[in-house]
Structures are given as C-alpha cells and as structure tokens.
Design a protein around this motif. Structure first.
Motif, short mmCIF file in Angstrom:
data_model
loop_
_atom_site.label_atom_id
_atom_site.label_comp_id
_atom_site.label_asym_id
_atom_site.label_seq_id
_atom_site.Cartn_x
_atom_site.Cartn_y
_atom_site.Cartn_z
N ARG A 94 -61.50 -26.21 24.85
CA ARG A 94 -62.19 -25.54 24.75
C ARG A 94 -62.36 -25.15 26.19
N ASN A 132 -56.76 -31.16 22.23
CA ASN A 132 -58.53 -29.93 21.22
C ASN A 132 -59.25 -30.14 22.30
N LYS A 133 -59.71 -31.42 22.93
CA LYS A 133 -60.87 -31.58 24.18
C LYS A 133 -60.59 -30.31 24.59
N ARG A 167 -55.87 -23.49 17.54
CA ARG A 167 -57.63 -24.06 17.52
C ARG A 167 -58.29 -24.39 16.38
#
Length: 214
Positions: free
Chosen positions: A41, A37-38, A49
């Motif tokens: 981006r 998830n980090k 997402r």
C-alpha cells in the motif's frame, strides 16, 4: 480477504502442482503474503493488488520454478517484492538465497521479511547488478519481471559462473527478446509453467553461454 480463503487457495494450488509442504512452510508463505499486501500500500512492491489473485500470481507463480532450482545458492536479481526469492527460500530452507535490488524501499521490505519470517538462509543486498562484485559467482540466477533478456545477460553476466544458467521467468514466450540476445548467449531450454488460478501464459527460459571462456 479472509486468511482462510488464502489458505484454501494455497492448499488447492499446491495439490494441483504436486508440491508437498508442511504446515509450518504454508504458514510462512501466507505470512509473507500478508506482509507483501500490507507494505504494498505504501511501497508499491507489486502491481497485483486484488487479494483474490495474490496466492496465484505471487506465491504459486514463484513456486512454479521449484523443479528447476538445483543450486545450493541462488541469486535473485531485481528481487523487488521478494518474488520468487522469498517463497523459494521458505520451501528450500537448506539452500541459500541472495536477493539483489537497487530500490532501497524494496530492500527495506525484504530485510523486514527476513526478520519477521526468521529466514536465516536469505541475504538482502541493496545495489545495482552491474556494480555487484561477489566473492564467488552463482550457478543459477533467477529473474522475474526484471528486464528484457538482453539486458539481463549484459547487466548480470559477470555474476554468473561459467557453467551457470539464468532462470528467466516470462509471461508469453518472448520471441523478440530471444532474437535480441547478444552473441555468446543462448536459450538452453524453455518450459511452460503450470500456475493454478492464472489465465495467462507463463514460461521459464534457461539461458547459458554458447561456449565456455578459454
């Protein structure tokens, strides 16, 4: 998105799938999801997402092929964000996993995952499948959202042992792709996959050679 909610989604999904993991493995899976998830981006590792869908569409989807992983050393081609390779490596610490991808940003992410999660059973290779020349060929090669089936066998067939099989993960059953398989390859079996929290169809196709080379 709270860690507690991800944990509840994971525990519930694993129970529905009949998969028993210890707390350490569950923590590793959630730590991997947090990394994904980090990094997503900036690195565009996955199209998923929405944090509400990540446990289902990334972790549980990857683990849906657990019963079909029978080799001691699996190659995951087009490994991308590490799906299904990283979750499988967490669940099978006694098996070896090689993750292959041609995108340097994605292999940097995978290498970071191996370091942070302490996955001593995972090797990351940056390169194209067509150019890969392993010391020994693989009994099983997994593919998830990588390419069409005809490309898969054309680009990666030389990496597969004579008696090996591809584990090709798909959404809806790909009739057109199956029809386009080149001579010498066949769908050995097809399986509908249970992925809790997923509305769409999921399938696994095992593909092997129609005849052994002489």
């Amino acid at each position: 998105m709270s860690d507690a909610l991800w944990q509840r989604q994971l525990e519930t999904g694993l129970a529905e799938m009949g998969i028993e993991l210890d707390q350490s493995q569950q923590r590793q899976l959630l730590a991997f999801l947090a990394l994904l998830n980090k990094w997503n981006r900036a690195y565009n590792l996955t199209a998923v997402r929405d944090p509400h869908h990540m446990v289902s569409r990334q972790l549980l989807d990857s683990l849906s092929i657990l019963p079909f992983v029978t080799t001691d050393h699996l190659l995951d081609v087009g490994a991308g964000g590490g799906l299904p390779g990283i979750p499988l490596a967490i669940v099978f610490p006694d098996k070896r996993f090689t993750l292959l991808d041609s995108n340097s940003k994605k292999t940097r992410f995978l290498t970071q995952c191996v370091l942070e999660l302490g996955l001593g059973n995972v090797e990351v290779i940056h390169g194209r499948a067509e150019s890969c020349d392993p010391q020994s060929r693989y009994r099983q090669i997994s593919s998830r959202a990588f390419t069409a089936l005809d490309n898969l066998v054309s680009w990666c067939g030389h990496l597969l042992a004579n008696d090996g099989e591809f584990l090709a993960m798909k959404g809806q059953f790909p009739d057109d792709e199956v029809a386009a398989l080149p001579a010498g390859w066949q769908v050995k079996s097809r399986h509908s996959l249970l992925v809790p929290g997923s509305d769409g169809e999921r399938h696994l196709l095992t593909i092997d050679r129609t005849a052994q080379p002489q």
